[in-house]
Write a protein that holds these residues in place. Structure first.
Motif, short mmCIF file in Angstrom:
data_model
loop_
_atom_site.label_atom_id
_atom_site.label_comp_id
_atom_site.label_asym_id
_atom_site.label_seq_id
_atom_site.Cartn_x
_atom_site.Cartn_y
_atom_site.Cartn_z
N LEU A 1 0.82 -1.20 0.00
CA LEU A 1 0.00 0.00 0.00
C LEU A 1 0.86 1.26 0.00
CD1 LEU A 1 -2.85 1.26 0.19
CD2 LEU A 1 -2.64 1.12 2.67
N PHE A 2 2.05 1.17 0.55
CA PHE A 2 2.93 2.32 0.68
C PHE A 2 4.00 2.35 -0.42
CE2 PHE A 2 1.13 1.07 4.64
CZ PHE A 2 0.75 2.25 5.23
N ALA A 3 4.35 1.18 -0.94
CA ALA A 3 5.46 1.09 -1.88
C ALA A 3 5.03 1.20 -3.34
CB ALA A 3 6.20 -0.23 -1.68
N GLU A 4 3.82 0.79 -3.66
CA GLU A 4 3.41 0.72 -5.07
C GLU A 4 3.18 2.10 -5.68
OE1 GLU A 4 3.25 -2.09 -7.09
OE2 GLU A 4 4.34 -2.84 -5.36
N GLY A 5 2.45 2.96 -4.96
CA GLY A 5 2.09 4.25 -5.54
C GLY A 5 2.75 5.44 -4.89
N GLY A 6 3.20 5.27 -3.66
CA GLY A 6 3.83 6.37 -2.95
C GLY A 6 2.84 7.44 -2.54
N PRO A 7 2.18 7.27 -1.37
CA PRO A 7 1.20 8.27 -0.92
C PRO A 7 1.86 9.60 -0.61
CG PRO A 7 1.70 6.73 0.86
CD PRO A 7 2.37 6.20 -0.37
N ASP A 8 1.08 10.68 -0.66
CA ASP A 8 1.61 12.00 -0.29
C ASP A 8 2.02 12.02 1.17
OD1 ASP A 8 1.06 12.88 -2.84
OD2 ASP A 8 -0.90 13.71 -2.31
N ARG A 9 1.22 11.35 2.00
CA ARG A 9 1.54 11.25 3.43
C ARG A 9 1.27 9.83 3.90
NH1 ARG A 9 0.95 16.86 4.86
NH2 ARG A 9 3.07 17.49 5.40
N ALA A 10 2.13 9.38 4.82
CA ALA A 10 1.98 8.05 5.39
C ALA A 10 1.91 8.18 6.91
CB ALA A 10 3.16 7.16 4.99
N VAL A 11 0.89 7.56 7.49
CA VAL A 11 0.72 7.49 8.94
C VAL A 11 1.11 6.08 9.36
CG1 VAL A 11 -0.92 7.64 10.85
CG2 VAL A 11 -1.14 9.19 8.87
N ILE A 12 2.16 5.95 10.17
CA ILE A 12 2.74 4.64 10.46
C ILE A 12 2.78 4.39 11.96
CG2 ILE A 12 4.72 3.13 10.11
CD1 ILE A 12 3.57 4.03 7.50
N GLY A 13 2.13 3.31 12.40
CA GLY A 13 2.29 2.84 13.77
C GLY A 13 3.67 2.23 13.95
N VAL A 14 4.43 2.74 14.91
CA VAL A 14 5.83 2.32 15.05
C VAL A 14 6.09 1.55 16.34
CG1 VAL A 14 6.72 4.17 13.56
CG2 VAL A 14 6.45 4.59 16.03
N ASP A 15 5.05 0.92 16.87
CA ASP A 15 5.24 0.13 18.08
C ASP A 15 5.74 -1.28 17.80
OD1 ASP A 15 4.59 2.19 19.79
OD2 ASP A 15 2.46 1.68 19.85
N GLU A 16 5.82 -1.68 16.54
CA GLU A 16 6.44 -2.94 16.14
C GLU A 16 7.61 -2.66 15.22
OE1 GLU A 16 2.45 -3.33 17.36
OE2 GLU A 16 2.91 -2.70 15.31
N ALA A 17 8.52 -3.62 15.14
CA ALA A 17 9.72 -3.45 14.31
C ALA A 17 9.36 -3.20 12.85
CB ALA A 17 10.62 -4.68 14.44
N GLU A 18 8.32 -3.86 12.38
CA GLU A 18 7.94 -3.70 10.97
C GLU A 18 7.49 -2.27 10.68
OE1 GLU A 18 7.34 -8.02 12.01
OE2 GLU A 18 6.86 -6.11 12.95
N GLY A 19 6.74 -1.66 11.62
CA GLY A 19 6.31 -0.29 11.43
C GLY A 19 7.49 0.67 11.42
N ARG A 20 8.45 0.46 12.33
CA ARG A 20 9.63 1.31 12.35
C ARG A 20 10.43 1.17 11.07
NH1 ARG A 20 9.23 -0.54 17.67
NH2 ARG A 20 10.78 -2.19 17.44
N PHE A 21 10.53 -0.05 10.57
CA PHE A 21 11.24 -0.29 9.31
C PHE A 21 10.53 0.42 8.16
CE2 PHE A 21 11.68 -2.87 5.44
CZ PHE A 21 13.05 -2.88 5.29
N LEU A 22 9.21 0.30 8.11
CA LEU A 22 8.44 0.93 7.04
C LEU A 22 8.58 2.45 7.08
CD1 LEU A 22 6.45 0.69 4.69
CD2 LEU A 22 4.60 0.58 6.37
#
Length: 464
Positions: free
Chosen positions: A217-238
């Motif tokens: 969802l974040f990599a294919e089109g590149g949103p203008d803004r991304a809201v990311i939950g960073v309480d897991e390692a995957e979120g921090r990586f994203l």
């Protein structure tokens, strides 16, 4: 309806004729394509034929000779644990495989938009838990503020069933991993990642495949803004992958575990208070503790994500706060069913995995816990940390005895919802919460989690 563009005059196969499949067939026909439909269920084919659609079996590579694209319903596996034979034949024939989400993003923008003062925008929400509440909360805040908006996807209407957007309208989409993993076009203006915990692992070939499906969802089109939950390692990586640096405010980081610092844009909740920071300065705060529709830290995470998305649209903090206070909550998600003699009854049937159930348990101090069902991969050990509030568990499901043996709390095997609610009511004392948070799928006894929640509500109503 959103008529599908770019496939005029083409033959397009549609596999699966449930809500999304029939909706896709209608939208394809409206856009000038020729849908050729198939479902193994004869009743589903009959419904499609009653609407005038042609049904044709696709059993071999040769059946796809004249087909331009295959549109697949979300419940049909295309890779793991093994591809559906129709999808395997399409891939062998070199036919692109897509879904209704891909068709939506391909067709959403039209030439009419040049007359608009403000182009319509799309907010897409994904994650393991909380995406329904987050999506509904964003939609509610927008509606309460007077902003034209629609809610669709995995909640509300099918994406192709929505109305053509108006000037300045916002479309809020809840998207599951089944939907994001296959869509050929994913171009939201704002994309939201709530969190990640193990779920649907057989469908995605493990945790890495599950995260990869969400990441698209974040990599294919590149949103203008991304809201990311960073309480897991995957979120921090994203968040790190999307950001150009610490001060890049195109990425809004969200947490309910710690205060977030740095020169970027952060929204976090601690001890029931939401805070928004930009460029290392607090710009807004809200007390979430008294908001009835958002109980517990898991809902505070949903509130943070919704707040960030609405702020990215330019809504003022006071407007968002007012929307939070009027939010009624969703059925089957921390839904207060009623209260009698000081005992509250809460329906969280949507807590179909261990992580969601743990968050539900943590929201209350004294719980009579109704749980059980079709156990998912990974076991139940993740529930132990949240079980301190549980006075007793009342286990339902065909394998209730085996489920109960894995719990670290006093557990009673009830098997049926009727017995579980009855025993919980008999044991409950003032101040207790009788909570349905199954930590399991519903399919051993029910068609879906909604039916399970409705059964809980019906049984509870006998005592209200």
């Amino acid at each position: 309806m959103i008529p599908v563009t770019g496939l005029e005059g083409a033959q397009v196969a549609v596999l699966g004729l449930g809500r999304s499949g029939l909706s896709a067939a209608r939208a394809l026909a409206a856009g000038g394509a020729e849908p050729l439909c198939w479902d193994d269920n004869g009743d589903a084919r009959a419904r499609a034929e009653a609407e005038g659609f042609t049904c044709r079996a696709f059993r071999s590579v040769q059946d796809f000779d004249a087909v331009t694209r295959l549109i697949v319903s979300p419940g049909i596996p295309h890779l793991y644990p093994e591809p559906n034979p129709v999808i395997a034949a399409a891939l062998a024939a070199g036919v692109p495989v897509d879904n209704d989400i891909g068709l939506f993003f391909q067709s959403f923008a039209t030439s009419d938009w040049h007359r608009f003062d403000t182009s319509p925008r799309v907010i897409a929400v994904t994650g393991s838990n909380g995406k329904s509440t987050t999506s509904a909360l964003i939609h509610h805040v927008l509606s309460a503020s007077g902003r034209p908006c629609q809610l669709a996807g995995n909640i509300g209407r099918g994406v192709l069933d929505i109305d053509l957007p108006h000037d300045g309208e916002v479309v809020v989409l809840e998207l599951s991993s089944y939907q994001t993993e296959l869509a050929r076009s994913l171009t939201p203006d704002i994309a939201v990642f709530t969190n990640l915990s193990p779920d649907h692992l057989d469908r995605h070939g493990g945790m890495g495949g599950y995260f990869a499906a969400k990441r698209r969802l974040f990599a294919e089109g590149g949103p203008d803004r991304a809201v990311i939950g960073v309480d897991e390692a995957e979120g921090r990586f994203l968040a790190g992958q999307l950001s150009e640096g610490r001060g890049d405010d195109r990425v809004i980081r969200v947490s309910v575990e710690r205060k977030l610092t740095g020169p970027g844009w952060q929204v976090f909740a601690r001890k029931g208070f939401l805070a928004e920071y930009r460029k290392e300065r607090q710009v807004a705060s809200v007390d979430l503790r008294g908001i009835a529709g958002l109980p517990g830290s898991h809902n505070h995470q949903n509130a943070c994500a919704a707040w960030a998305a609405c702020r990215a649209l330019g809504l003022a903090p006071k407007v968002i706060e007012a929307g939070f206070h009027s939010y009624p909550g969703l059925p089957h998600r921390s839904q207060l069913v009623g209260e009698v003699r000081g005992v509250r009854f809460v329906n969280d049937s949507k807590a179909t995995n261990v992580d969601a159930a743990a968050h539900a348990l943590a929201a209350f101090d004294s719980v009579r816990w109704i749980c059980g069902g079709l156990e998912k991969e990974g076991g139940l050990s993740g529930l132990s940390a949240a079980a301190g509030s549980v006075r007793r568990a009342y286990v339902i499901g065909r394998e209730a005895a085996g489920f109960a043996l894995q719990l670290s709390v006093d557990a009673e095997v009830c098997t049926t919802m009727e017995a579980a609610v009855r025993r919980a009511v008999e044991d409950a004392e003032p101040g207790d919460v009788v909570l349905l948070a199954p930590a399991a799928a519903s399919f051993d006894q029910y068609d879906n989690f909604e039916q399970r929640g409705d059964d809980f509500v019906a049984e509870v109503s006998k005592y209200l």
